[in-house]
Design an enzyme around this catalytic site. Structure first.
Site, mmCIF file in Angstrom:
data_model
loop_
_atom_site.group_PDB
_atom_site.id
_atom_site.type_symbol
_atom_site.label_atom_id
_atom_site.label_comp_id
_atom_site.label_asym_id
_atom_site.label_seq_id
_atom_site.Cartn_x
_atom_site.Cartn_y
_atom_site.Cartn_z
ATOM 1 N N HIS A 54 -48.953 -76.558 -33.106
ATOM 2 C CA HIS A 54 -47.492 -76.405 -33.111
ATOM 3 C C HIS A 54 -47.046 -75.851 -31.761
ATOM 4 O O HIS A 54 -47.863 -75.515 -30.906
ATOM 5 C CB HIS A 54 -47.024 -75.540 -34.276
ATOM 6 C CG HIS A 54 -47.487 -74.114 -34.259
ATOM 7 N ND1 HIS A 54 -48.803 -73.746 -34.397
ATOM 8 C CD2 HIS A 54 -46.802 -72.942 -34.132
ATOM 9 C CE1 HIS A 54 -48.910 -72.424 -34.365
ATOM 10 N NE2 HIS A 54 -47.707 -71.917 -34.191
ATOM 11 N N HIS A 56 -45.377 -73.123 -30.591
ATOM 12 C CA HIS A 56 -45.201 -71.733 -30.174
ATOM 13 C C HIS A 56 -46.061 -71.416 -28.950
ATOM 14 O O HIS A 56 -47.211 -71.853 -28.851
ATOM 15 C CB HIS A 56 -45.527 -70.778 -31.319
ATOM 16 C CG HIS A 56 -44.474 -70.755 -32.383
ATOM 17 N ND1 HIS A 56 -44.702 -70.305 -33.670
ATOM 18 C CD2 HIS A 56 -43.160 -71.132 -32.345
ATOM 19 C CE1 HIS A 56 -43.588 -70.398 -34.377
ATOM 20 N NE2 HIS A 56 -42.645 -70.891 -33.596
ATOM 21 N N ASP A 58 -47.705 -68.900 -27.901
ATOM 22 C CA ASP A 58 -49.013 -68.251 -28.045
ATOM 23 C C ASP A 58 -50.091 -69.245 -28.500
ATOM 24 O O ASP A 58 -51.251 -68.865 -28.660
ATOM 25 C CB ASP A 58 -48.944 -67.041 -28.975
ATOM 26 C CG ASP A 58 -48.568 -67.382 -30.405
ATOM 27 O OD1 ASP A 58 -47.773 -68.325 -30.607
ATOM 28 O OD2 ASP A 58 -49.063 -66.711 -31.335
ATOM 29 N N HIS A 59 -49.698 -70.515 -28.666
ATOM 30 C CA HIS A 59 -50.654 -71.568 -29.007
ATOM 31 C C HIS A 59 -50.734 -72.662 -27.937
ATOM 32 O O HIS A 59 -51.692 -73.429 -27.935
ATOM 33 C CB HIS A 59 -50.306 -72.197 -30.360
ATOM 34 C CG HIS A 59 -50.501 -71.257 -31.512
ATOM 35 N ND1 HIS A 59 -51.530 -71.378 -32.418
ATOM 36 C CD2 HIS A 59 -49.807 -70.161 -31.897
ATOM 37 C CE1 HIS A 59 -51.462 -70.402 -33.303
ATOM 38 N NE2 HIS A 59 -50.427 -69.645 -33.009
ATOM 39 N N HIS A 112 -43.984 -73.314 -41.272
ATOM 40 C CA HIS A 112 -43.936 -72.302 -40.203
ATOM 41 C C HIS A 112 -43.057 -72.814 -39.066
ATOM 42 O O HIS A 112 -42.198 -72.091 -38.549
ATOM 43 C CB HIS A 112 -45.350 -72.022 -39.723
ATOM 44 C CG HIS A 112 -45.455 -71.029 -38.606
ATOM 45 N ND1 HIS A 112 -45.113 -69.707 -38.750
ATOM 46 C CD2 HIS A 112 -45.885 -71.178 -37.319
ATOM 47 C CE1 HIS A 112 -45.310 -69.076 -37.601
ATOM 48 N NE2 HIS A 112 -45.771 -69.947 -36.715
ATOM 49 N N ASP A 131 -50.930 -71.937 -37.793
ATOM 50 C CA ASP A 131 -50.238 -70.846 -38.480
ATOM 51 C C ASP A 131 -49.650 -71.294 -39.815
ATOM 52 O O ASP A 131 -48.711 -70.674 -40.331
ATOM 53 C CB ASP A 131 -49.125 -70.282 -37.583
ATOM 54 C CG ASP A 131 -49.672 -69.470 -36.415
ATOM 55 O OD1 ASP A 131 -50.905 -69.343 -36.299
ATOM 56 O OD2 ASP A 131 -48.850 -68.977 -35.608
ATOM 57 N N HIS A 169 -54.717 -66.688 -36.305
ATOM 58 C CA HIS A 169 -54.606 -65.240 -36.071
ATOM 59 C C HIS A 169 -55.561 -64.457 -36.958
ATOM 60 O O HIS A 169 -55.920 -64.889 -38.050
ATOM 61 C CB HIS A 169 -53.175 -64.758 -36.360
ATOM 62 C CG HIS A 169 -52.144 -65.303 -35.434
ATOM 63 N ND1 HIS A 169 -51.786 -64.665 -34.262
ATOM 64 C CD2 HIS A 169 -51.401 -66.438 -35.495
ATOM 65 C CE1 HIS A 169 -50.848 -65.377 -33.651
ATOM 66 N NE2 HIS A 169 -50.604 -66.465 -34.378
#
Length: 253
Positions: A54, A56, A58-59, A112, A131, A169
């Site tokens: 996805h 985001h 942080d990915h 998400h 996530d 995570h």
């Protein structure tokens, strides 16, 4: 398939993959390029595939630097083509992607985010759920509805019990503390929560989990179970409503 966990930021996991038969090397959700580059150089591996679940940051934050270094194919959700820079291979529900001698099946799992996908490697018994599905949890509904997320989770729940779950995570300890408030009489959950606490005390990752364990203990996969509905005072309710109640409680936990 060789799978190596690379911790990043406070609690992210990036996954480095290698197909021994072909030498193909992949990375899943590289939010930060630096630890990936260090591990690739340490192992003298050449990156060929970058898998994104996805959009985001942080990915995907490491995509550009990794592609610039290795020219690897950036793979991700077609629905997020406008939100993931450098993406070349766009995928959706039911499609597949070759990784050396292996093949990943793609699931569209919004909730998400609106474009989230997951990658399942049947031969390796490995699911990269981003996530959407966590060990003992699920992602917050930033862009989707409870109905969408429940549908997504049921889709993943249908995979074989021995599927290893590699999520985005290390949230498992806090997820366990919440899960026992939902289903305090679940003996398997209580035992798992104690094991997780011991693992984290030793500084060990709790990932991967397996789908069989998740089906028995993860409240977000159990919204249609009579015992969970009864524990919430929602016997016979629509599983979507039960899921929404559990998700709301976790958001306030």
């Amino acid at each position: 398939m060789d799978i190596h966990l690379i911790p990043a930021f406070a609690d992210n996991y990036i996954y480095l993959l290698r197909d021994p038969a072909s030498g193909a090397v992949g990375v899943v959700d590289p939010g930060d390029a630096q630890p990936v580059l260090a591990e690739l150089e340490r192992r003298n591996w050449t990156l060929t595939h970058i898998f994104n679940t996805h959009h985001h940051n942080d990915h995907i934050g490491g995509n550009h630097a990794l592609k610039a270094r290795y020219g690897a194919d950036v793979i991700g959700p077609r629905a997020d083509a406008a939100r993931i820079p450098d993406m070349e291979t766009c995928l959706g529900e039911g499609e597949t992607i070759s990784f050396g001698s292996l093949t990943a099946q793609v699931f569209f799992v919004p909730g998400h985010t609106s474009g989230h996908i997951a990658f399942w490697f049947p031969e390796a018994k490995a699911l990269f759920s981003g996530d959407t599905l966590f060990a003992l949890g699920c992602g917050r509904l930033f862009e989707g509805t409870p109905a969408q997320m429940w549908t997504s989770l049921v889709k993943l729940r249908g995979l074989p019990d021995d599927t290893r779950v590699y999520c985005g995570h290390e949230y498992t300890l806090s997820n366990a503390r919440f899960a026992v408030t939902v289903e305090p009489d679940n003996a398997a959950l209580r035992s798992r929560a104690a094991e997780i606490a011991a693992q984290r005390e030793r500084g060990e990752p709790t990932i991967p989990s397996t789908l069989g364990v998740e089906k028995a203990t993860n409240p977000f996969l159990r919204a249609d179970r009579p015992e969970v509905q009864a524990a919430l005072g929602m016997a016979g309710a629509d599983p979507v409503a039960v899921f929404a109640e559990i998700r709301g409680r976790k958001d306030r936990f």
